[in-house]
Design an enzyme around this catalytic site. Structure first.
Site, PDB file in Angstrom:
ATOM      1  CB  CYS A 126      -0.906  -0.008   1.236  1.00  0.00           C
ATOM      2  SG  CYS A 126      -1.979   1.431   1.376  1.00  0.00           S
ATOM      3  CG  HIS A 168      -5.672  -2.102  -1.589  1.00  0.00           C
ATOM      4  ND1 HIS A 168      -4.610  -2.736  -0.988  1.00  0.00           N
ATOM      5  CD2 HIS A 168      -5.429  -0.767  -1.427  1.00  0.00           C
ATOM      6  CE1 HIS A 168      -3.778  -1.836  -0.475  1.00  0.00           C
ATOM      7  NE2 HIS A 168      -4.251  -0.621  -0.745  1.00  0.00           N
ATOM      8  CD  GLU A 169      -6.696   1.692  -4.250  1.00  0.00           C
ATOM      9  OE1 GLU A 169      -6.877   2.701  -3.532  1.00  0.00           O
ATOM     10  OE2 GLU A 169      -5.596   1.131  -4.362  1.00  0.00           O
ATOM     11  CG  HIS A 172      -7.344   2.891   0.999  1.00  0.00           C
ATOM     12  ND1 HIS A 172      -6.603   3.135   2.121  1.00  0.00           N
ATOM     13  CD2 HIS A 172      -6.490   2.305   0.108  1.00  0.00           C
ATOM     14  CE1 HIS A 172      -5.354   2.726   1.937  1.00  0.00           C
ATOM     15  NE2 HIS A 172      -5.261   2.211   0.723  1.00  0.00           N
TER      16      HIS A 172
END
Length: 214
Positions: A126, A168-169, A172
């Protein structure tokens, strides 16, 4: 004591970020903006400013370099992320990881849900946790819904590595870092991953470091 809240309107904060020019500074783990759910995007920036912000996210992602970047990673708590992956990897790696080229995409207000029960585990890093990687088991296939920066609906199924990027995004945007989902015993420096665990799959790392794969 909690840090003071920044009550500056989001549009002003984004204008200040963009005024500096060049790639935007990436926020590192430990900053509260990475640990809180973002605001849904409902026009806070206006079309022109949104387009400028998206282009800045893209330039920052390229400069890092990375294959995805979420707005909170540059200090902006809006539910916006970008992704793009030319997938410059050997064929063996591409096949094992399901890594295929992805064009530039803008994800506005994305949410994902698993398709099926299959999971895949690979080393993941990351930009907000520089210098480290860890093995994360994620859904092998997900359905993503949201919009693009022009308000057009997005409803698409992603598999393999692209599925990993969108998870993953989107995480966030919910205040979740990949470390929250990682196998703790797999945590390795980038140098260790390159020297020891560069195989297409993390099976050797699992045996040597003592963790299980799904």
């Amino acid at each position: 004591m909690a840090p003071p809240r920044d009550d500056t309107p989001l549009a002003e904060r984004v204008e200040e970020l963009l005024a500096a020019g060049g790639p935007l500074p990436i926020v590192a783990a430990g900053r509260p903006v990475l640990r809180h759910a973002t605001e849904p995007y409902d026009g806070q920036l206006g079309p022109a400013l949104l387009n400028r912000f998206v282009e800045a996210l893209r330039a920052t992602m390229h400069a890092a370099p990375g294959v995805g970047l979420a707005a909170p990673q540059v200090g902006v708590p809006l539910r916006i992320a970008v992704m793009e992956d030319p997938a410059p990897v050997p064929e063996e790696v591409a096949v094992v990881r399901g890594r295929v080229p992805q064009p530039f995409r803008v994800l506005v207000n994305p949410v994902y849900e698993p398709v099926g029960t299959a999971r895949a585990a690979f080393f993941e890093g990351c930009l907000s946790v520089p210098g480290w990687q860890a093995v994360v088991a994620r859904h092998a296939e997900v359905r993503v819904r949201g919009e693009d920066q022009h308000g057009r609906a997005l409803d698409e199924v992603f598999t393999g590595w692209p599925a990993r990027i969108v998870q993953h995004e989107t995480d966030h945007l919910d205040g979740t870092l990949y470390l929250d989902r990682a196998e703790p015993r797999s945590l390795s420096t980038n140098e260790a991953v390159t020297a020891l665990w560069a195989q297409p799959s993390p099976e050797a790392a699992a045996r040597a470091l003592g963790f299980e794969l799904p």
